[in-house]
Design an enzyme around this catalytic site. Structure first.
Site, PDB file in Angstrom:
ATOM      1  CE  LYS A 175      51.185  31.567  35.941  1.00  0.00           C
ATOM      2  NZ  LYS A 175      50.702  31.447  34.548  1.00  0.00           N
ATOM      3  CG  HIS A 250      43.579  35.163  35.459  1.00  0.00           C
ATOM      4  ND1 HIS A 250      44.696  35.113  36.272  1.00  0.00           N
ATOM      5  CD2 HIS A 250      44.037  35.462  34.220  1.00  0.00           C
ATOM      6  CE1 HIS A 250      45.777  35.366  35.551  1.00  0.00           C
ATOM      7  NE2 HIS A 250      45.408  35.580  34.305  1.00  0.00           N
ATOM      8  NE  ARG A 253      47.980  38.253  36.172  1.00  0.00           N
ATOM      9  CZ  ARG A 253      49.206  38.653  36.503  1.00  0.00           C
ATOM     10  NH1 ARG A 253      49.402  39.324  37.624  1.00  0.00           N
ATOM     11  NH2 ARG A 253      50.236  38.399  35.719  1.00  0.00           N
ATOM     12  CE1 TYR A 285      45.099  42.110  30.346  1.00  0.00           C
ATOM     13  CE2 TYR A 285      47.481  41.788  30.401  1.00  0.00           C
ATOM     14  CZ  TYR A 285      46.212  41.391  30.751  1.00  0.00           C
ATOM     15  OH  TYR A 285      46.040  40.253  31.490  1.00  0.00           O
TER      16      TYR A 285
END
Length: 310
Positions: A175, A250, A253, A285
């Site tokens: 990104k 996603h 990931r 996370y």
């Protein structure tokens, strides 16, 4: 820009052209350009026929309120606001406007520390047993890069042959057109080398895409998502407990990030591996498998009065 209201395109033609030129000069990906234009046209429909030079914070607030009424959550509203900040910024830099009302509008407060959806190790094993089809090895490699290297769908799409280094690492264009280097584990490097040997020959010699479609072109983002979605659907058939989980490409990931945290990877290193601009994004996370929290609670287990059970 097909698919947009003709009156909107005609009335704001100059501004949309300037925005498009600005985005191209910023080096934005085609998918980002399309997303920004879609959000911007949605906003322009809400203010039409007001001239942009006459817009202010009130127009922005009305639009965001309308989006909430139509069912958009905080994340979607913040994304639209980011698009509009870029739109007005482009017009200021192109000397077409003087004020950016979107920059004066605060983003919605997001629910913090939301637990991400991810797959456990044994579920990932079953996932890779669920890959089918003529291009099974190519598709397996794609899913491996998402689940065991943390690549986004767009990053897999943009991966070129020359991005896979002899050392076994890959150069990833993420990104914001920022590059990062991911040193792959030896087993994953070996799989990529094999995938390269079995790579479909592109129709055009100048096509350097690592993953090529059956038509000899760079594999599209939509097709990569389809490969993941179909494989995840077969996984759900095998594991009924996953039926209510919202699984997507996603989430692979997310699984990678969770795996890294559980393996003791520090948050700063994980940020680099994932290509996050802000460490706050990576911190979600840390709540998945926090051994320190569990240890702290275990410390008081012997202080709980005994004999309370029925």
């Amino acid at each position: 820009m097909t698919g947009y209201n003709h009156d909107i395109l005609e009335h704001y033609e100059t501004e949309l052209q300037l925005f498009t030129i600005w985005m191209k000069n910023q080096g934005m990906t085609k998918s980002t350009e399309q997303a920004y234009l879609a959000d911007t046209c949605q906003y322009l429909r809400s203010i039409y026929p007001t001239e942009l030079s006459q817009t202010g914070k009130i127009h922005m607030m009305r639009f965001l309120s309308l989006m909430r009424e139509n069912g958009s959550g905080d994340e979607a509203r913040n994304r639209k606001l980011s698009s509009l900040r870029a739109f007005y910024k482009s017009l200021i830099e192109m000397e077409h406007l003087n004020v950016n009302p979107a920059a004066l509008t605060a983003k919605s407060k997001m629910t913090k520390n939301r637990i991400p959806v991810y797959l456990e190790d044994h579920e990932l094993e079953l996932l890779f047993q669920s890959i089918e089809g003529k291009y099974k090895y190519r598709n397996m490699t794609i899913l491996l890069l998402m689940a065991y290297a943390g690549l986004r769908v767009g990053e897999v799409h943009r991966l070129n042959v020359q991005d896979f280094q002899p050392s076994g690492s890959i150069h990833v264009l993420g990104k914001g057109r920022k590059w990062r280097i991911i040193p792959l584990p030896a087993p994953l490097s070996a799989i990529l080398r094999q995938a390269l040997e079995e790579r479909i020959v592109p129709k055009q010699s100048k096509e350097h895409a690592f993953f090529v479609s059956q038509f000899g072109r760079r594999l599209s983002i939509r097709m990569i998502q389809t490969i993941a979605d179909e494989t995840l659907a077969r996984l759900k058939d095998k594991v009924p407990t996953l039926a209510l989980k919202k699984l997507s490409s996603h989430k692979l990931r997310h699984s990678f990030a969770t795996m890294q945290i559980r393996s003791g990877t520090d948050i700063r290193t994980l940020q680099e591996l994932l290509g996050h601009a802000s460490i706050e994004t990576t911190q979600i996370y840390t709540h998945v498998d926090n051994k320190q929290l569990q240890g702290a609670m275990n410390n008081i287990s012997d202080k709980i009065p005994s004999g309370l059970e029925r």
